[in-house]
Design an enzyme around this catalytic site. Structure first.
Site, PDB file in Angstrom:
ATOM      1  CB  ALA A  10      -0.942   0.006   1.206  1.00  0.00           C
ATOM      2  CB  SER A  11       4.384   2.035   0.287  1.00  0.00           C
ATOM      3  OG  SER A  11       4.983   1.187  -0.684  1.00  0.00           O
ATOM      4  NE  ARG A  12       6.868   1.992  -4.835  1.00  0.00           N
ATOM      5  CZ  ARG A  12       7.852   1.691  -5.682  1.00  0.00           C
ATOM      6  NH1 ARG A  12       8.577   2.647  -6.224  1.00  0.00           N
ATOM      7  NH2 ARG A  12       8.103   0.434  -5.976  1.00  0.00           N
ATOM      8  CG  ASN A  83      -2.078  -3.674  -4.444  1.00  0.00           C
ATOM      9  OD1 ASN A  83      -2.413  -3.546  -5.614  1.00  0.00           O
ATOM     10  ND2 ASN A  83      -1.031  -3.028  -3.933  1.00  0.00           N
ATOM     11  CB  SER A 135      -2.805  -8.607 -14.261  1.00  0.00           C
ATOM     12  OG  SER A 135      -2.437  -8.076 -15.534  1.00  0.00           O
ATOM     13  CE1 TYR A 148       2.185  -8.689 -12.395  1.00  0.00           C
ATOM     14  CE2 TYR A 148       1.133  -8.603 -14.551  1.00  0.00           C
ATOM     15  CZ  TYR A 148       1.238  -8.153 -13.253  1.00  0.00           C
ATOM     16  OH  TYR A 148       0.398  -7.169 -12.798  1.00  0.00           O
TER      17      TYR A 148
END
Length: 240
Positions: A10-12, A83, A135, A148
């Protein structure tokens, strides 16, 4: 009493936007980060300055013990947003076993560890919501992004299976599949590449972190109380 959301990574980027969106909706926010301490503290300060309640929580989601400690420190978790993620580019034959393993450790194991740690309290309350960030490449695959794509596809299967498992206990599990979002994860792409991707998107633009965050807040809301096991594409129509 305000509900509590735990947002990993959640930092970016998308996680940061989620932290602000849930705080605006009245949630107490657990702002998880791994290495970006200053960014996470900045998110917490901004939420508090706006009258909200937030706390930063350091943990590598690929470490089960660290996740367990983080959940214990936060206490009650009403909504979990898985996330945190990492990406890698390259031909499959050039992807090292270490890169493959780390991609799955963060994207897939991290979601498993976090869900495993919050589920006991959700099951005891017969209430809770788990949201996974996949995604569009997890839905259709992307050349030169096999690890990914595979990891994000695994999250979709994880979502559907877990929704069936915990639905009888009143817990909902859903997933969002973002398209090309204007975040640091995509910043390495050339401007021409990003422009081409925008042109290939029916809505003719890149997505914003807020676009994804708003979808997640909706899926956590009472307005989505009869929605579970679903994959919501937040991709401007890229995958139809």
């Amino acid at each position: 009493m305000a509900k509590t959301v735990l947002v990993t990574g959640a930092s970016r980027g998308i996680g940061r936007a989620c932290a602000f969106a849930f705080a605006k909706d009245g949630y107490r926010v657990g702002v998880n980060f791994h290495t970006h301490f200053a960014d996470a503290e900045s998110v917490v300060r901004a939420i508090v300055q706006q009258g909200g309640d937030a706390v930063s929580l350091q943990a590598d989601v690929a470490d089960h013990a660290a996740v367990s400690s983080m959940v214990r420190a936060l206490g009650r978790v009403d909504v979990l947003v898985n996330n945190a993620g990492v990406a890698c580019d390259g031909l499959l034959q050039d992807i090292t076993p270490e890169v493959w393993a780390r991609t799955f450790a963060v994207n897939v194991n991290g979601a498993y560890y976090c869900a495993r740690c919050v589920l006991p309290q959700m099951l005891s309350r017969h209430d809770g919501c788990i949201l996974n960030v996949s995604s569009m490449w997890g839905r259709v695959g992307a050349a030169c992004e096999v690890p990914y794509s595979a990891a994000k596809a695994a999250l979709i299967g994880f979502t559907k299976a877990l929704a069936k498992e915990v639905g009888p206990s009143g817990i909902r599990v859903n997933c969002v599949a973002p398209g090309v979002i204007d975040t640091a994860m995509n910043a390495h792409h050339a401007e021409a590449t990003l422009s081409a991707l925008a042109q290939d998107t029916p809505l003719m633009r890149l997505g914003t972190p807020a676009d994804v965050a708003n979808a997640l807040v909706f899926l956590a809301s009472d307005g989505a109380s009869f929605i579970t096991g679903q994959v919501l594409g937040v991709d401007g129509g890229f995958v139809i």
